[in-house]
Design an enzyme around this catalytic site. Structure first.
Site, mmCIF file in Angstrom:
data_model
loop_
_atom_site.group_PDB
_atom_site.id
_atom_site.type_symbol
_atom_site.label_atom_id
_atom_site.label_comp_id
_atom_site.label_asym_id
_atom_site.label_seq_id
_atom_site.Cartn_x
_atom_site.Cartn_y
_atom_site.Cartn_z
ATOM 1 C CB CYS A 152 -0.934 0.001 1.197
ATOM 2 S SG CYS A 152 -1.990 1.473 1.249
ATOM 3 C CB CYS A 155 -0.566 2.539 3.958
ATOM 4 S SG CYS A 155 -2.024 1.813 3.244
ATOM 5 C CG ASP A 156 3.241 1.279 4.371
ATOM 6 O OD1 ASP A 156 2.767 1.758 5.410
ATOM 7 O OD2 ASP A 156 3.087 0.105 4.022
#
Ligand code: NAP
Length: 331
Positions: A152, A155-156
């Site tokens: 992701c 997300c990261d």
């Protein structure tokens, strides 16, 4: 509080942000919800109940955490909030169900293999989806240790370890192009490794990638290994047309080869699309084709897939369930 053999008012299947948010709303509406939170599973990393966030290191984009928060800590906090309002929780997985008549029946199993049938007037499905992985041993190891392997980018990708570094994205669909475009804002360079000579992504997203000077597509190529001891240092590649092998330095590895919604147990019971996502009766709400069955989160969302959108859908599902139960006179 229902005792064994009683019919639950509402059962929430799944314990990610969608499930716990549905539980908070359902519990505050005095629906006495039961959450079936799932059982531990082995994906690239050991996955405890709590969904994909249990595998995420730092979450920086969920409102209310100005300093960011670890995915597992965030899930613990949301769960705690649900439990504060007397949500009941069982560590059980639903293996099959009968939604053809009401009350609905759910066949469940716990970690030890003990089975139990749960009966419910209303069901909220919040089982989420799981990222697909290439399936390499070092991919699994470095995902597990937080060593720069992720599924992701949103997300990261903005984490300090990835800034101004070369990064690799695997895949050729909308996810891969979207993730590569997103990562190109932080990375020094993004390499898309794609196994064919043509992107599957929509034309506009593909063109955006091809026009981006910070993104390079490595065509007809598969990743055969992720290199690095504690942190990703590169990938081993193989050209599928020529057989040529090479290595490429990078500091992050993002698998973007699709997601699989966790809806297997609903097959033949609820309307699913060709990719097995649950079909919403009315976009923007939580109703499914079966009255009394509601859905929240990634099990019905192949587009946004964010903790915050899943939580929002959990809220909608609980409100829809509450209103439906009231209409049916089930208080
Ligand atoms: P996808 O469309 O199924 O694409 C998966 C990609 O990964 C394909 O290019 C596929 O290669 C490749 N792939 C699959 N297995 C692989 C493996 N083992 N090794 C190497 N490559 C592999 O999945 P997605 O991109 O996640 O998209 C899923 C759905 O969500 C689509 O309907 C998409 O349009 C939608 N979506 C929309 C947006 C948006 O609109 N913003 C963003 C993301 C996703 P091949 O091409 O060779 O099959």
């Amino acid at each position: 509080m229902p005792t064994s053999g009683d019919i639950e008012k509402v059962v929430i299947i799944g314990s990610g942000p969608a499930g716990w948010t549905a539980a908070i709303y359902a519990a505050r509406a005095n629906l006495d919800p039961l959450v079936l939170e799932g059982i531990p599973k082995q994906t690239p990393a050991l996955m405890l109940p709590g969904g994909q966030l249990m595998q995420t290191t730092e979450v920086e984009n969920f409102p209310g955490y100005p300093e960011g928060v670890d995915g597992p800590k965030m899930m613990e906090d949301i769960k705690k909030q649900a439990l504060r309002f007397e949500t009941r929780v069982e560590m059980r997985e639903v293996t099959s169900c009968d939604l053809s008549k009401r009350p609905f029946t759910l066949e469940t199993v716990d970690f030890g293999g003990d089975t139990k049938t749960v009966t419910a007037h209303a069901v909220i499905v919040a089982t989420g989806a799981t990222a697909n992985w290439v399936g390499l041993e070092n991919e699994r190891r470095l995902a597990q240790s937080g060593g720069g392997v992720s599924a992701c980018a949103v997300c990261d990708g903005a984490l300090p370890a990835f800034r101004d570094q070369p990064l690799v994205v695997v895949g050729g669909g909308d996810s891969a192009t979207e993730e590569a475009t997103y990562l190109s804002k932080f990375a020094s360079k993004v390499f898309i490794i794609h196994r064919r000579d043509e992107l599957r992504a929509s034309r506009i997203m593909a063109q955006r990638v091809l026009d981006n000077p910070k993104i390079e597509v490595v065509w007809d190529t598969v990743v055969t290994d992720v290199l690095g001891d504690k942190h990703v240092t590169g990938v081993a590649l193989k050209n599928v047309k020529t057989g040529e092998e090479s290595t490429l330095d990078c500091r992050g590895f993002f698998a973007a080869i699709g997601h699989t919604p966790l809806t297997e147990f609903l097959q033949g019971q609820l309307e699913l699309d060709d990719k097995k996502y649950i079909v919403l009766e009315d976009a923007g709400r939580s109703l499914t084709n079966i009255e009394g069955v509601f859905v929240a989160g990634d099990a019905a969302d192949s587009v946004y897939r964010q903790a915050i959108t899943a939580a929002g859908m959990g809220c909608k599902a609980a409100i829809d369930a509450e209103r439906w139960l009231a209409e049916k006179g089930i208080e």
